[in-house]
Design a protein around this motif. Structure first.
Motif, mmCIF file in Angstrom:
data_model
loop_
_atom_site.group_PDB
_atom_site.id
_atom_site.type_symbol
_atom_site.label_atom_id
_atom_site.label_comp_id
_atom_site.label_asym_id
_atom_site.label_seq_id
_atom_site.Cartn_x
_atom_site.Cartn_y
_atom_site.Cartn_z
ATOM 1 N N GLY A 86 18.811 -39.364 16.034
ATOM 2 C CA GLY A 86 17.360 -39.202 16.134
ATOM 3 C C GLY A 86 17.000 -37.818 16.634
ATOM 4 O O GLY A 86 15.846 -37.541 16.903
ATOM 5 N N GLY A 87 17.995 -36.954 16.761
ATOM 6 C CA GLY A 87 17.747 -35.584 17.229
ATOM 7 C C GLY A 87 16.669 -34.921 16.379
ATOM 8 O O GLY A 87 16.596 -35.130 15.177
ATOM 9 N N LYS A 88 15.850 -34.142 17.030
ATOM 10 C CA LYS A 88 14.672 -33.636 16.355
ATOM 11 C C LYS A 88 14.813 -32.243 15.738
ATOM 12 O O LYS A 88 13.840 -31.696 15.245
ATOM 13 C CB LYS A 88 13.498 -33.604 17.359
ATOM 14 C CG LYS A 88 12.820 -34.934 17.523
ATOM 15 C CD LYS A 88 12.019 -35.290 16.274
ATOM 16 C CE LYS A 88 11.629 -36.728 16.180
ATOM 17 N NZ LYS A 88 12.713 -37.673 15.931
ATOM 18 N N VAL A 128 14.655 -37.922 26.480
ATOM 19 C CA VAL A 128 15.085 -36.571 26.084
ATOM 20 C C VAL A 128 16.265 -36.550 25.127
ATOM 21 O O VAL A 128 16.346 -35.667 24.276
ATOM 22 C CB VAL A 128 15.333 -35.675 27.320
ATOM 23 C CG1 VAL A 128 16.598 -36.053 28.057
ATOM 24 C CG2 VAL A 128 15.378 -34.208 26.918
ATOM 25 N N GLY A 129 17.188 -37.516 25.183
ATOM 26 C CA GLY A 129 18.340 -37.516 24.270
ATOM 27 C C GLY A 129 19.036 -36.163 24.296
ATOM 28 O O GLY A 129 19.321 -35.601 25.360
ATOM 29 N N GLY A 130 19.289 -35.600 23.119
ATOM 30 C CA GLY A 130 19.927 -34.284 23.038
ATOM 31 C C GLY A 130 18.987 -33.138 23.407
ATOM 32 O O GLY A 130 19.430 -32.007 23.591
ATOM 33 N N GLY A 131 17.695 -33.418 23.464
ATOM 34 C CA GLY A 131 16.736 -32.421 23.950
ATOM 35 C C GLY A 131 16.398 -31.313 22.960
ATOM 36 O O GLY A 131 16.097 -30.183 23.364
ATOM 37 N N ALA A 132 16.414 -31.637 21.646
ATOM 38 C CA ALA A 132 16.142 -30.590 20.652
ATOM 39 C C ALA A 132 14.801 -29.891 20.907
ATOM 40 O O ALA A 132 14.716 -28.657 20.835
ATOM 41 C CB ALA A 132 16.165 -31.192 19.248
ATOM 42 N N MET A 133 13.775 -30.664 21.225
ATOM 43 C CA MET A 133 12.450 -30.059 21.470
ATOM 44 C C MET A 133 12.483 -29.208 22.731
ATOM 45 O O MET A 133 11.998 -28.075 22.756
ATOM 46 C CB MET A 133 11.382 -31.142 21.656
ATOM 47 C CG MET A 133 11.018 -31.859 20.408
ATOM 48 S SD MET A 133 9.885 -30.914 19.364
ATOM 49 C CE MET A 133 8.311 -31.453 20.011
ATOM 50 N N ALA A 187 15.469 -42.940 34.484
ATOM 51 C CA ALA A 187 14.726 -44.161 34.774
ATOM 52 C C ALA A 187 14.117 -44.661 33.477
ATOM 53 O O ALA A 187 14.188 -43.991 32.441
ATOM 54 C CB ALA A 187 13.612 -43.844 35.779
ATOM 55 N N ASP A 188 13.492 -45.803 33.552
ATOM 56 C CA ASP A 188 12.701 -46.265 32.425
ATOM 57 C C ASP A 188 11.521 -45.286 32.255
ATOM 58 O O ASP A 188 11.012 -44.727 33.231
ATOM 59 C CB ASP A 188 12.188 -47.668 32.736
ATOM 60 C CG ASP A 188 11.245 -48.149 31.668
ATOM 61 O OD1 ASP A 188 11.680 -48.305 30.511
ATOM 62 O OD2 ASP A 188 10.049 -48.322 31.979
ATOM 63 N N PHE A 189 11.097 -45.065 31.007
ATOM 64 C CA PHE A 189 10.087 -44.042 30.716
ATOM 65 C C PHE A 189 8.813 -44.193 31.551
ATOM 66 O O PHE A 189 8.211 -43.203 31.983
ATOM 67 C CB PHE A 189 9.733 -44.057 29.213
ATOM 68 C CG PHE A 189 8.960 -45.280 28.775
ATOM 69 C CD1 PHE A 189 7.579 -45.319 28.840
ATOM 70 C CD2 PHE A 189 9.622 -46.421 28.331
ATOM 71 C CE1 PHE A 189 6.858 -46.444 28.460
ATOM 72 C CE2 PHE A 189 8.918 -47.554 27.956
ATOM 73 C CZ PHE A 189 7.537 -47.570 28.030
ATOM 74 N N ASP A 213 9.751 -39.348 22.342
ATOM 75 C CA ASP A 213 10.504 -39.668 21.129
ATOM 76 C C ASP A 213 11.352 -40.908 21.405
ATOM 77 O O ASP A 213 12.559 -40.827 21.610
ATOM 78 C CB ASP A 213 11.384 -38.459 20.760
ATOM 79 C CG ASP A 213 12.108 -38.676 19.448
ATOM 80 O OD1 ASP A 213 11.610 -39.432 18.604
ATOM 81 O OD2 ASP A 213 13.193 -38.075 19.275
ATOM 82 N N PRO A 214 10.710 -42.080 21.427
ATOM 83 C CA PRO A 214 11.436 -43.309 21.812
ATOM 84 C C PRO A 214 12.417 -43.737 20.729
ATOM 85 O O PRO A 214 12.335 -43.254 19.594
ATOM 86 C CB PRO A 214 10.310 -44.336 21.921
ATOM 87 C CG PRO A 214 9.250 -43.850 21.000
ATOM 88 C CD PRO A 214 9.318 -42.352 21.066
ATOM 89 N N PRO A 215 13.336 -44.656 21.069
ATOM 90 C CA PRO A 215 14.188 -45.230 20.026
ATOM 91 C C PRO A 215 13.276 -45.832 18.966
ATOM 92 O O PRO A 215 12.294 -46.511 19.302
ATOM 93 C CB PRO A 215 14.944 -46.337 20.768
ATOM 94 C CG PRO A 215 14.888 -45.942 22.205
ATOM 95 C CD PRO A 215 13.579 -45.242 22.382
HETATM 96 C C1 LIG Z 1 15.301 -41.112 19.602
HETATM 97 S S1 LIG Z 1 16.286 -40.788 21.027
HETATM 98 C C2 LIG Z 1 15.634 -39.235 21.509
HETATM 99 C C3 LIG Z 1 16.179 -38.113 20.678
HETATM 100 C C4 LIG Z 1 15.760 -36.733 21.164
HETATM 101 N N1 LIG Z 1 14.390 -36.448 20.819
HETATM 102 C C5 LIG Z 1 16.653 -35.651 20.599
HETATM 103 O O1 LIG Z 1 16.169 -34.629 20.065
HETATM 104 O O2 LIG Z 1 17.878 -35.786 20.691
HETATM 105 C C6 LIG Z 1 15.689 -41.922 22.233
HETATM 106 C C7 LIG Z 1 16.265 -41.820 23.649
HETATM 107 O O3 LIG Z 1 15.565 -42.739 24.506
HETATM 108 C C8 LIG Z 1 16.451 -43.259 25.489
HETATM 109 N N2 LIG Z 1 15.855 -44.517 25.991
HETATM 110 C C9 LIG Z 1 15.977 -45.779 25.479
HETATM 111 N N3 LIG Z 1 15.224 -46.656 26.162
HETATM 112 C C10 LIG Z 1 14.610 -45.945 27.161
HETATM 113 C C11 LIG Z 1 13.692 -46.294 28.203
HETATM 114 N N4 LIG Z 1 13.253 -47.547 28.368
HETATM 115 N N5 LIG Z 1 13.271 -45.301 29.036
HETATM 116 C C12 LIG Z 1 13.729 -44.027 28.891
HETATM 117 N N6 LIG Z 1 14.601 -43.640 27.911
HETATM 118 C C13 LIG Z 1 15.023 -44.588 27.058
HETATM 119 C C14 LIG Z 1 17.777 -43.394 24.766
HETATM 120 O O4 LIG Z 1 18.847 -43.352 25.689
HETATM 121 C C15 LIG Z 1 17.736 -42.179 23.797
HETATM 122 O O5 LIG Z 1 18.429 -41.078 24.320
#
Ligand SMILES: C[S@@+](CC[C@H](N)C(=O)[O-])C[C@H]1O[C@@H](n2cnc3c(N)ncnc32)[C@H](O)[C@@H]1O
Length: 267
Positions: free
Chosen positions: A10-12, A35-40, A159-161, A177-179
């Motif tokens: 899902g990296g952006k 943030v995941g990989g943090g592309a943005m 933490a949770d978002f 950028d949620p799952p």
């Molecule tokens: C679509 S990916 C983000 C990709 C990111 N934009 C990138 O460029 O790599 C979604 C991320 O949300 C995280 N995640 C899942 N559930 C979450 C929650 N409840 N709170 C915070 N982060 C969560 C996952 O671990 C994952 O890294």
């Protein structure tokens, strides 16, 4: 330089050009709760940032890149691209490792595991198989140092978002950028962490954004163009756009290709 130090589903990276014209002109603090990989983040390099991901291994890796990059590089140099070594490292319990070795393990598994996936089983154990590459880079020293420099002063949370963004103030900007919700009941839904992210989480996310919007916080959200999601946002009077994306979550090439994403903004 710097660019994401992990590959993330899902990296952006591919959408950044498209997204850059959609960002607000100015902001006080930048928040990225998924943030995941943090592309943005790595592309826009905002100075005052709060980054978050519920994935503890990823959160630890960011913190170690920021605070202990020399030791991390040394630890990464002990890893080799080898199947037996991979499975030996995969079998370790990350919570038993010192934080630098723990971060090195996460980065090593990410660079050498199948497709850079992060997937855990019901017990929370990482279960991605060994990946086939030609001489993968396990330790990109220059990039890790550049990431470390950029991350100085960045606050990292795990933490949770909802909790991670609750102190956002008027003038701050949040990129979310949620799952992704599955676009059809049969499509794959990648589990990023034990527990996943279901429709109730999508509703909770929408409600959190309603509250933050009332406080004058600006946000931009990307999501899949899944049944039911658009209606959630349009009712709020937010700007909802459909953007063409090509994602490669599916390993079968026939299922890659034309995928649309939603971009939702409240400014
Ligand atoms: C679509 S990916 C983000 C990709 C990111 N934009 C990138 O460029 O790599 C979604 C991320 O949300 C995280 N995640 C899942 N559930 C979450 C929650 N409840 N709170 C915070 N982060 C969560 C996952 O671990 C994952 O890294």
């Amino acid at each position: 330089m710097p660019r994401p130090f992990v590959k993330w589903v899902g990296g952006k990276s591919q959408l950044i050009k498209r997204y850059s014209s959609l960002l607000p002109k100015t902001w006080a603090r930048y928040y990225e709760p998924f943030v995941g990989g943090g592309a943005m983040y790595f592309h826009f390099k905002p100075e005052r940032a709060v980054l978050n991901d519920v994935n503890l291994e990823l959160a630890n890796a960011y913190t170690v890149v920021r605070d202990r990059v020399d030791e991390l590089i040394e630890a990464l140099h002990t890893h080799v691209y080898d199947k037996d070594h991979y499975y030996g490292i995969r079998d370790q319990s990350p919570e038993d490792l010192p934080e630098v070795d723990r971060a090195a393990r996460t980065i090593f598994l990410n660079r050498t595991g199948f497709n850079g996936l992060y997937r855990v089983n019901k017990k929370g154990l990482f279960n991605v198989p060994f990946g086939r590459y030609t001489d993968p880079t396990i330790c990109d020293e220059r990039n890790l140092r550049a990431c470390s420099e950029l991350l100085q002063g960045v606050e990292f949370r795990s933490a949770d978002f909802e909790r991670a963004i609750r102190d956002a103030q008027r003038g701050d900007f949040i990129y979310l950028d949620p799952p992704y919700a599955p676009v059809s009941p049969t499509s794959d839904f990648t589990a990023y962490a034990a527990g996943g992210f279901d429709f109730n989480d999508q509703l909770r996310l929408r409600d959190t954004l309603v509250k933050l919007g009332r406080r004058g916080v600006q946000f931009m959200l990307s999501n899949s163009d899944a049944v039911g999601l658009r209606a959630l946002y349009e009712k709020q009077g937010w700007d909802v756009q459909r953007v063409r994306a090509s994602r490669s979550i599916n390993s079968k090439s026939s299922r890659r290709g034309k995928v649309y994403e939603l971009v939702v903004r409240n400014y």
